[in-house]
Write a protein that holds these residues in place. Structure first.
Motif, PDB file in Angstrom:
ATOM      1  N   CYS A 132      49.256  11.416 -30.291  1.00  0.00           N
ATOM      2  CA  CYS A 132      49.034  12.317 -29.022  1.00  0.00           C
ATOM      3  C   CYS A 132      49.951  13.505 -29.169  1.00  0.00           C
ATOM      4  N   THR A 139      46.433   7.995 -31.474  1.00  0.00           N
ATOM      5  CA  THR A 139      45.333   8.256 -30.777  1.00  0.00           C
ATOM      6  C   THR A 139      44.121   7.715 -31.672  1.00  0.00           C
ATOM      7  N   ARG A 148      39.622  13.041 -30.734  1.00  0.00           N
ATOM      8  CA  ARG A 148      40.506  11.825 -30.764  1.00  0.00           C
ATOM      9  C   ARG A 148      41.220  11.488 -29.416  1.00  0.00           C
ATOM     10  N   LYS A 149      41.206  10.350 -29.119  1.00  0.00           N
ATOM     11  CA  LYS A 149      41.507   9.878 -27.784  1.00  0.00           C
ATOM     12  C   LYS A 149      42.835   9.140 -27.911  1.00  0.00           C
ATOM     13  N   CYS A 150      43.830   9.442 -26.903  1.00  0.00           N
ATOM     14  CA  CYS A 150      45.084   8.687 -26.901  1.00  0.00           C
ATOM     15  C   CYS A 150      44.926   7.412 -26.518  1.00  0.00           C
ATOM     16  N   GLU A 156      42.392  13.539 -24.277  1.00  0.00           N
ATOM     17  CA  GLU A 156      41.410  13.873 -25.374  1.00  0.00           C
ATOM     18  C   GLU A 156      41.752  15.120 -26.113  1.00  0.00           C
TER      19      GLU A 156
END
Length: 302
Positions: A132, A139, A148-150, A156
């Motif tokens: 992130c 992520t 990609r999400k932390c 995001e």
């Protein structure tokens, strides 16, 4: 341009990205469970391809795909779903050749070219953006591989695209300006190019880059076309531009030399092997040939 496909090689596509399905986990699971679904296995930019009946990607069924991050690429006109799997290694024992977007992009058909440029850009981005940018924690891919999400702060992150201008400059005598980067071998010449800076318009970027690299003052700037260039993450925005005079003063840092070419001089230099032009996959070749008026054949290529 004769019988050549007027579209830039990396702008061709035969699949609908069908973004509406990216958040529908049930639909994605069903698509993956469908035997007709096709999967492109990619490993650090490398893929399997075959030349039987013309260059084509080797696509496998979901059951034959290896483990790896999975990205939904889209649907073809018949509703067949396409995925990419980023594998640790390409499967062994496959009767196929190993290729790369840079070498395959201009030879593949419309559908495969579109699938490969899509998968290549996603796989490279995921591989190089695993942490992130906000808090530094890992992520994970979501939205079928397009976000990609932390795992900690839930920030995001979206695939990166860096805008760059690339321009064929002509002087008042309609001669084209081509240059050689300091990192290139002797004889390699192409159009000038550079990244767009924050707060800068595309026109301003063209004028600044040409002045910085070649010391040439540009007056008129005309947009021509654009092309994704995921090496690793650029979008090339192509222009034709006109200089106010023919003075050249290269920076010596990025550009080692630059020359004006008439059409006759360019063709003679290419025929004599004195210069090598950019390959057919590039928008720079497209810009040069638009000015020249037709394809420029050559035996030696990048």
């Amino acid at each position: 341009m004769g019988d050549r496909d007027p579209r830039l090689p990396l702008t061709r596509a035969g699949h609908d990205r069908a973004a509406v399905h990216r958040l529908d986990e049930a639909w994605l699971a069903q698509a993956w469970a469908t035997p007709e679904t096709r999967v492109l296995v990619i490993e650090q930019g490398k893929v399997h391809w075959t030349d039987a009946g013309g260059p084509a990607l080797v696509l496998v069924g979901p059951g034959d795909a290896p483990e790896g991050e999975r990205y939904f690429l889209g649907l073809d006109p018949d509703g067949v779903a396409f995925f990419a799997v980023a594998a640790a290694a390409l499967p062994e024992g496959v009767d196929a050749q190993v290729g790369h977007l840079f070498t395959l992009g201009s030879t593949l058909g419309e559908r495969d070219a579109g699938l490969l440029v899509h998968a290549y850009g996603l796989e490279n981005w995921h591989r190089t953006h695993t942490f992130c940018a906000r808090c530094g924690q890992p992520t994970e891919p979501v939205a079928a591989g397009h976000v990609r999400k932390c795992t900690v702060c839930a920030a995001e992150h979206f695939p990166r695209t860096d805008p760059a201008v690339i321009m064929l400059v002509v002087d008042p005598q309609d001669r084209a300006l081509l240059g050689r980067q300091t990192s290139w071998p002797e004889k390699r010449f192409s159009t000038l190019a550079g990244f767009v800076e924050p707060g800068e318009s595309l026109r301003q970027a063209v004028i600044r880059e040409v002045a910085e690299e070649a010391g040439v003052r540009v007056a008129d700037v005309t947009y021509i076309d654009s092309q994704p260039w995921p090496f690793p993450s650029s979008l090339m925005l192509g222009f034709h531009a006109t200089s106010v005079d023919d003075r050249i003063d290269v920076d010596g840092t990025e550009i080692a030399e630059a020359r004006w070419f008439s059409r006759e001089e360019l063709r003679a230099a290419v025929d004599a092997g004195e210069i090598l032009l950019p390959g057919a996959i590039s928008i720079s070749r497209h810009l040069i040939e638009l000015w020249y008026g037709e394809p420029i054949p050559e035996t030696n290529k990048w």
